[in-house]
Design an enzyme around this catalytic site. Structure first.
Site, PDB file in Angstrom:
ATOM      1  N   VAL A  60      11.889  -8.756  -3.843  1.00 16.81           N
ATOM      2  CA  VAL A  60      10.436  -8.789  -3.934  1.00 16.81           C
ATOM      3  C   VAL A  60       9.885  -8.317  -2.598  1.00 16.81           C
ATOM      4  O   VAL A  60      10.593  -8.273  -1.594  1.00 16.81           O
ATOM      5  CB  VAL A  60       9.891 -10.196  -4.272  1.00 16.81           C
ATOM      6  CG1 VAL A  60      10.296 -10.613  -5.683  1.00 16.81           C
ATOM      7  CG2 VAL A  60      10.347 -11.226  -3.253  1.00 16.81           C
ATOM      8  N   SER A  61       8.591  -7.981  -2.584  1.00 16.25           N
ATOM      9  CA  SER A  61       8.014  -7.367  -1.394  1.00 16.25           C
ATOM     10  C   SER A  61       7.471  -8.359  -0.384  1.00 16.25           C
ATOM     11  O   SER A  61       7.411  -8.061   0.809  1.00 16.25           O
ATOM     12  CB  SER A  61       6.890  -6.398  -1.804  1.00 16.25           C
ATOM     13  OG  SER A  61       7.400  -5.369  -2.613  1.00 16.25           O
TER      14      SER A  61
END
Length: 222
Positions: A65-66
């Site tokens: 995920v970012s």
């Protein structure tokens, strides 16, 4: 397939590592020679080194995920990957990254590439293509194909629309530039950062995307 034993020098060349590395792996138990003579000459099974027919070679799953506020999504990816592999009867390990899909220095991605280059895995499983990299996933896939590593994308058929895919790419680019500007004392850079964050919020609102937070929001949430 007949077992072909090769000496340590040839084994090291086959794996792309040094002879000293193979000796170190023997000491740690990570990789043992198939045979060792009384004189100390080591022989390795070439088929085993290439992962041919080795049922102990794991399936590697990759989740990313970012931003920190997406940790729950990272956990969901992890659970989905483990469940999928368990249903297939595959022994699996999950590598996790928390960072931009445009960052080629993410520690998990570097570890994954090392496993691919050393042929220490027989399969790569991801939930979506963009979880690997926003740009450049095809290069990793090409390395897998060269090494005979299977690629499994669980939701391969569930591609976003062109507009949403483009919006995700733009958000990633805005986030990278915003991170570089954040903390700058320059009035001009602060104004540019504000404009970038406003643009990102607008894109996220228009397309229902909340994949990326501004660097300021990430810092405050930590």
């Amino acid at each position: 397939m007949d077992k072909r034993l090769i000496k340590i020098g040839e084994a090291a060349a086959l794996l792309g590592v040094s002879v000293d590395t193979l000796r170190k792996w023997e000491r740690t138990g990570e990789l043992l020679p198939a045979r060792k003579t009384q004189g100390g000459t080591r022989y390795y099974d070439s088929a085993a080194l290439l992962g041919l027919g080795d049922t102990n070679t794991p399936t590697i799953c990759y989740a990313r995920v970012s931003s920190h506020d997406q940790k729950a999504d990272l956990d969901r990816q992890h659970e989905m990957l483990e469940t999928y592999c368990a249903a297939k009867g595959w022994r699996s390990e999950v590598i996790r990254d928390l960072g931009s899909g445009m960052n080629y220095q993410n520690p998990g991605l570097k570890k994954l590439c090392e496993l691919i280059l050393r042929k220490r895995m027989n399969r790569l499983v991801i939930t979506h293509k963009d979880r690997l990299l926003r740009f450049g996933a095809e290069l990793v896939f090409a390395l897998c194909e060269l090494q005979g590593i299977e690629i499994v994308i669980i939701h391969k058929g569930e591609q976003p629309s062109f507009e949403q895919d483009l919006a995700n790419d733009v958000l990633e680019i805005i986030t990278v530039f915003s991170a570089r500007l954040y903390g700058s004392r320059s009035k001009k850079n602060k104004q540019l950062l504000k404009e970038l964050q406003t643009a990102a919020d607008k894109i996220g609102e228009d397309y229902g995307i909340y994949d990326v937070k501004s660097p300021q929001d990430q810092t405050e949430s930590e």
